[in-house]
Design a protein around this motif. Structure first.
Motif, PDB file in Angstrom:
ATOM      1  N   LYS A   1      32.749  50.042  46.184  1.00 61.04           N
ATOM      2  CA  LYS A   1      32.763  49.322  47.384  1.00 61.04           C
ATOM      3  C   LYS A   1      31.475  49.618  48.017  1.00 61.04           C
ATOM      4  CE  LYS A   1      34.292  46.254  50.396  1.00 61.04           C
ATOM      5  NZ  LYS A   1      34.744  45.039  50.029  1.00 61.04           N
ATOM      6  N   GLU A   2      30.837  50.947  47.626  1.00 64.72           N
ATOM      7  CA  GLU A   2      29.571  51.544  48.304  1.00 64.72           C
ATOM      8  C   GLU A   2      28.388  50.614  47.607  1.00 64.72           C
ATOM      9  OE1 GLU A   2      29.288  55.480  47.327  1.00 64.72           O
ATOM     10  OE2 GLU A   2      30.715  56.355  48.772  1.00 64.72           O
ATOM     11  N   THR A   3      28.564  50.069  46.460  1.00 63.87           N
ATOM     12  CA  THR A   3      27.549  49.490  45.921  1.00 63.87           C
ATOM     13  C   THR A   3      27.649  47.756  45.600  1.00 63.87           C
ATOM     14  OG1 THR A   3      28.029  50.244  43.712  1.00 63.87           O
ATOM     15  CG2 THR A   3      26.627  51.685  44.941  1.00 63.87           C
ATOM     16  N   CYS A   4      28.869  47.387  45.791  1.00 63.90           N
ATOM     17  CA  CYS A   4      29.363  46.257  45.233  1.00 63.90           C
ATOM     18  C   CYS A   4      29.712  45.169  46.383  1.00 63.90           C
ATOM     19  CB  CYS A   4      30.432  46.319  44.219  1.00 63.90           C
ATOM     20  SG  CYS A   4      30.100  46.963  42.651  1.00 63.90           S
ATOM     21  N   ASP A   5      29.672  43.899  46.416  1.00 60.60           N
ATOM     22  CA  ASP A   5      29.972  42.961  47.360  1.00 60.60           C
ATOM     23  C   ASP A   5      31.606  42.889  47.528  1.00 60.60           C
ATOM     24  OD1 ASP A   5      27.300  42.406  48.565  1.00 60.60           O
ATOM     25  OD2 ASP A   5      27.069  41.659  46.435  1.00 60.60           O
ATOM     26  N   ILE A   6      31.880  42.664  46.244  1.00 65.41           N
ATOM     27  CA  ILE A   6      33.520  42.583  45.966  1.00 65.41           C
ATOM     28  C   ILE A   6      34.063  43.328  44.910  1.00 65.41           C
ATOM     29  CG2 ILE A   6      35.018  40.612  45.140  1.00 65.41           C
ATOM     30  CD1 ILE A   6      33.760  39.605  47.721  1.00 65.41           C
ATOM     31  N   VAL A   7      35.286  43.884  45.300  1.00 63.84           N
ATOM     32  CA  VAL A   7      36.046  44.851  44.562  1.00 63.84           C
ATOM     33  C   VAL A   7      37.222  44.127  43.987  1.00 63.84           C
ATOM     34  CG1 VAL A   7      36.930  47.138  44.126  1.00 63.84           C
ATOM     35  CG2 VAL A   7      34.795  46.777  45.736  1.00 63.84           C
ATOM     36  N   ILE A   8      37.465  44.099  42.532  1.00 60.58           N
ATOM     37  CA  ILE A   8      38.470  43.567  41.947  1.00 60.58           C
ATOM     38  C   ILE A   8      39.470  44.693  41.421  1.00 60.58           C
ATOM     39  CG2 ILE A   8      39.311  41.936  40.173  1.00 60.58           C
ATOM     40  CD1 ILE A   8      36.419  40.658  40.449  1.00 60.58           C
ATOM     41  N   VAL A   9      40.397  44.789  41.670  1.00 64.70           N
ATOM     42  CA  VAL A   9      41.518  45.832  40.903  1.00 64.70           C
ATOM     43  C   VAL A   9      42.565  44.964  40.007  1.00 64.70           C
ATOM     44  CG1 VAL A   9      43.215  47.518  41.406  1.00 64.70           C
ATOM     45  CG2 VAL A   9      41.217  47.434  42.917  1.00 64.70           C
ATOM     46  N   SER A  10      42.763  45.711  38.964  1.00 62.60           N
ATOM     47  CA  SER A  10      43.612  44.948  38.198  1.00 62.60           C
ATOM     48  C   SER A  10      44.661  46.284  37.802  1.00 62.60           C
ATOM     49  CB  SER A  10      43.306  44.485  36.814  1.00 62.60           C
ATOM     50  OG  SER A  10      44.040  44.515  35.733  1.00 62.60           O
ATOM     51  N   PHE A  11      45.880  45.859  37.705  1.00 56.62           N
ATOM     52  CA  PHE A  11      46.993  46.853  37.297  1.00 56.62           C
ATOM     53  C   PHE A  11      47.968  46.170  36.349  1.00 56.62           C
ATOM     54  CE2 PHE A  11      49.475  45.185  40.913  1.00 56.62           C
ATOM     55  CZ  PHE A  11      50.601  44.974  40.423  1.00 56.62           C
ATOM     56  N   HIS A  12      48.416  47.140  35.426  1.00 57.96           N
ATOM     57  CA  HIS A  12      49.432  46.822  34.376  1.00 57.96           C
ATOM     58  C   HIS A  12      50.637  47.526  34.787  1.00 57.96           C
ATOM     59  CE1 HIS A  12      50.377  44.666  30.564  1.00 57.96           C
ATOM     60  NE2 HIS A  12      51.032  45.707  30.187  1.00 57.96           N
ATOM     61  N   GLY A  13      51.689  47.219  35.573  1.00 60.98           N
ATOM     62  CA  GLY A  13      52.643  48.067  36.097  1.00 60.98           C
ATOM     63  C   GLY A  13      53.994  47.145  36.559  1.00 60.98           C
ATOM     64  N   GLY A  14      54.995  48.195  36.506  1.00 60.52           N
ATOM     65  CA  GLY A  14      56.442  47.120  36.913  1.00 60.52           C
ATOM     66  C   GLY A  14      57.380  47.156  35.708  1.00 60.52           C
TER      67      GLY A  14
END
Length: 384
Positions: free
Chosen positions: A224-237
């Protein structure tokens, strides 16, 4: 009087719990009844779904997201790959829906290999599967339009370091951004003047751990310090049709802690993530708008050619087309483009004129998301 109030309080609590359980049972039954009425062998493949074009501006970005893609595997043998070892047609019907987007995302379920070299040994074929797509299949991702993918999942290590090396080399050579291995937890890239940060998580060895929330927050804050948009992906459940609900608890499957996906998603958004994209259960789950950020808790089986169950609800999956504010990362609107797969033969995902996965997501969201509930129209338009 005090005894009466105490009794009344206990009665209300009991009715709430019973009603919640009834709601989940009713949702599951409704989904099952809907699917039971449909003969999937005779569904028309006619394309009747239109992309809804919302008003756009220079401050708006479009993100496309789908779930698991596994286009065939050299294990157990080449019969588990498409005829003539040609997967180029499997994404043809859906790839037009990826056009005119800034970011197109999927989970690469497995890795790439032309041989069985390094493949793991499976003792129980009912619970253990090995996914290694022929190396040339990597180009199918590029040709379809994907520009960022997750490699953090329970099959990315199926061919050991050999398979991981193949994945790294192929994705880099195709200029597809990727992340999720412990040695490469994040990626940064730019599209149309907007800088994106991406990180991916899973509960498996060699991947960035979904259960380590403190580390996840560190990665998100740094991006977030250097990017405009932060995308998070998870493989879970947990996996399968019996695990469509977001439980808000840590989920265990085959003895493995698969994470608390609800807590994880909220935690990374609190740390600065702008969108959270889930996959892993092989079924579609609810969606949520939390602090003006979009969460998809599971996007299901999108293009899974072999050795993955795609019967009933397992064969339904969304294409999420999400509009976001490029300055704040806030959710503006989204569209669910419904797809399905059938066997045999599996010819890849098709656009579903019956729009079944929209109904599934509507029902699950109403049942599992108590607040932050988005509006989902019968046409699949998602708004706050």
């Amino acid at each position: 009087m005090n005894k009466f109030l105490s009794f009344s309080f206990l009665l209300i609590i009991s009715l709430f719990v019973a009603n919640k359980s009834y709601a989940q049972d009713t949702t599951a039954k409704a989904i099952a009844d809907t699917l039971a009425k449909i003969d999937t062998t005779s569904i028309s493949i006619e394309n009747s779904t239109k992309i809804i074009n919302e008003p756009t501006s220079v401050d708006t970005i479009t993100l496309i997201a789908v779930g698991d893609i596994m286009l065939g595997s050299v294990v157990p043998n080449m019969s588990y790959c498409p005829p003539n070892n040609d997967a180029s047609h499997l994404l043809e019907e859906v790839s037009p829906y990826f056009k005119n987007a800034d970011v197109v995302f999927c989970n690469v379920e497995g890795t790439f290999s032309d041989t069985k070299l390094g493949a793991k040994n499976c003792n129980d074929p009912k619970t253990c599967f090995t996914f290694g797509m022929p190396r040339k299949y990597a180009k199918c991702f590029k040709d379809a339009g994907f520009n960022v993918v997750s490699v953090a999942n329970n099959h990315s290590g199926d061919f050991g370091e050999y398979g991981k090396k193949n994945a790294k080399h192929l994705l880099d050579s195709l200029e597809i951004n990727w992340a999720g291995f412990t040695e490469k937890p994040t990626a940064e890239f730019e599209v149309n003047g907007i800088k994106y940060g991406f990180c991916a998580f899973a509960p498996n060895q060699g991947t960035v751990q979904i259960t380590d929330h403190a580390h996840a927050c560190e990665l998100v804050k740094k991006l977030k310090e250097t990017c405009d948009i932060v995308i998070v992906s998870f493989h879970g459940g947990a996996e399968g049709r019996d695990h469509q609900h977001v439980t808000r608890q840590y989920e265990t499957f085959l003895g493995q802690n698969r994470g608390n996906v609800y807590k994880f998603a909220h935690t990374v958004i609190d740390a600065g993530a702008d969108i959270v994209l889930g996959h892993g259960p092989h079924v579609t789950r609810a969606v949520e708008i939390y602090k003006n950020k979009f969460i998809a808790y599971s996007m299901g089986n999108f293009a899974t050619y072999s050795n993955i169950n795609i019967t009933g609800v397992n064969g339904l999956a969304p294409i999420f087309r999400v509009k976001m504010d490029s300055k704040t990362g806030n959710f503006i609107s989204a569209q669910i483009i419904p797809t399905y797969q059938i066997k045999p033969p599996n010819k890849g995902p098709h656009i579903d004129s019956q729009k079944r996965v929209i109904k599934v997501i509507q029902d699950l969201t109403k049942t599992d998301i108590y607040d932050n509930i988005p509006n989902i129209s019968d046409e699949g338009i998602i708004t706050q």
